[in-house]
Design a protein around this motif. Structure first.
Motif, mmCIF file in Angstrom:
data_model
loop_
_atom_site.group_PDB
_atom_site.id
_atom_site.type_symbol
_atom_site.label_atom_id
_atom_site.label_comp_id
_atom_site.label_asym_id
_atom_site.label_seq_id
_atom_site.Cartn_x
_atom_site.Cartn_y
_atom_site.Cartn_z
ATOM 1 N N THR A 110 -4.503 3.141 -2.973
ATOM 2 C CA THR A 110 -3.789 2.816 -1.728
ATOM 3 C C THR A 110 -4.803 1.869 -0.773
ATOM 4 O O THR A 110 -4.348 0.731 -0.217
ATOM 5 C CB THR A 110 -3.363 3.806 -1.188
ATOM 6 N N ALA A 120 0.747 -1.108 -0.079
ATOM 7 C CA ALA A 120 -0.098 0.124 -0.151
ATOM 8 C C ALA A 120 0.862 1.310 -0.099
ATOM 9 O O ALA A 120 0.635 2.184 -0.896
ATOM 10 C CB ALA A 120 -0.998 -0.206 1.196
ATOM 11 N N ALA A 133 -3.833 -1.735 0.429
ATOM 12 C CA ALA A 133 -3.796 -2.322 1.989
ATOM 13 C C ALA A 133 -5.083 -3.459 2.318
ATOM 14 O O ALA A 133 -4.641 -4.211 3.190
ATOM 15 C CB ALA A 133 -4.080 -0.962 2.851
#
Length: 310
Positions: free
Chosen positions: A62, A30, A66
């Motif tokens: 991102t 991420a 993640a």
């Protein structure tokens, strides 16, 4: 075309890895996604698009990165529970992230992903571009994710994979020993670091050990990976008294294999061996494996190359 063995290894790795290791790997990806995506977007469209739009696209990618580890793990669980239903969660999430970015960036920069020109050719062309970007990013993400995950997990996923294989291949020897009294011996060979404070690629060393040993086995013998750093070798119709002959042959083949020795040197590793033979008091193949591992650990403790179980 997918490689079934590689897919099985990745599934085992994802199943065996701790949850913290999965999320730590995803967090690294991420951070990398945030830096790379914002850098590329700012350099390419920073003078045309609003900064908030570029931040939205970066943030969307991102967040998906993640959550990627969790999504991949959830995919695996769904595939196990519902084998006939294809479970794909990560790639749709990536597609939505790119689509959200397109919706945010396009008003200020119609040139984003060449959307205006592609839409003029065909209304479906922007969707095709998003699909290609999804496949490209998803493929890179998977490759990097499964390359990093072993570095963050302490679980021995190789043992998770090889345990069923070891049990299947050893069953015929075990049945012959129990039913007919045929002797059988098991050798465990482990690659260990030369000193505790040095890091070694033990998994790579064990893989090379297995490859080097296979060519020196009899047709009746078998060899395989038992753990990330350990290789097992079965000697059929071989009791404790006779086991030393094939064991010494294997050790000598290791010493004479220059490529293998060079690889062990590069990994800063050396070999330790333990050998155990079937005894009547053993109740399962795992008892024999545990005895061989016990001998191996004793050899490592005594700093001996080889130790027989007594």
């Amino acid at each position: 075309m997918r490689n079934p063995a590689r897919l099985h290894e990745r599934q085992a790795l994802l199943s065996a890895a701790e949850r913290s290791a999965v999320f730590k790997t995803a967090a690294v990806l991420a951070v990398a996604t945030a830096f790379v995506s914002f850098g590329v977007l700012f350099l390419r469209y920073g003078d045309r698009a609003e900064i908030w739009a570029l931040v939205v696209q970066t943030a969307a990618l991102t967040v998906v990165a993640a959550l990627g580890g969790g999504l991949l793990r959830l995919e695996l669980r769904l595939q196990v529970c519902y084998e006939r239903v294809p479970a794909v969660l990560f790639l749709p999430a990536v597609f939505l992230a790119f689509a959200l970015g397109l919706a945010a960036v396009y008003p200020g920069a119609p040139s984003y992903l060449e959307t205006r020109g592609l839409a003029a050719v065909s209304p479906v062309m922007p969707v095709v571009v998003l699909t290609v970007l999804t496949a490209l990013y998803g493929g890179i993400y998977r490759e990097v994710f499964f390359a990093l995950l072993p570095r963050f997990t302490r679980s021995d996923y190789i043992r998770y994979i090889s345990s069923p294989q070891f049990a299947d291949q050893f069953r015929i020897y075990w049945d012959a020993a129990v039913r007919y009294g045929d002797p059988v011996s098991l050798m465990m060979i482990r690659s260990v670091p030369r000193s505790p404070d040095t890091s070694s690629d033990l998994e790579s060393a064990a893989r090379e050990l297995e490859r080097g040993i296979r060519s020196h086995l009899r047709r009746s013998d078998r060899c395989g990976r038992y753990a990330r750093d350990t290789v097992w070798v079965v000697f059929a119709r071989t009791n404790a008294a006779l086991a030393e002959i094939p064991v010494r042959r294997i050790l000598e083949s290791i010493r004479r294999n220059d490529d293998l020795q060079q690889h062990l040197e590069e990994c800063n590793a050396l070999t330790r061996c333990g050998v155990a033979s079937y005894q009547r008091r053993m109740e399962s193949p795992q008892d024999l494996a545990d005895a061989a591992i016990s001998a191996l650990e004793e050899a490592d403790r005594k700093e001996h190359e080889l130790q027989f179980y007594k």
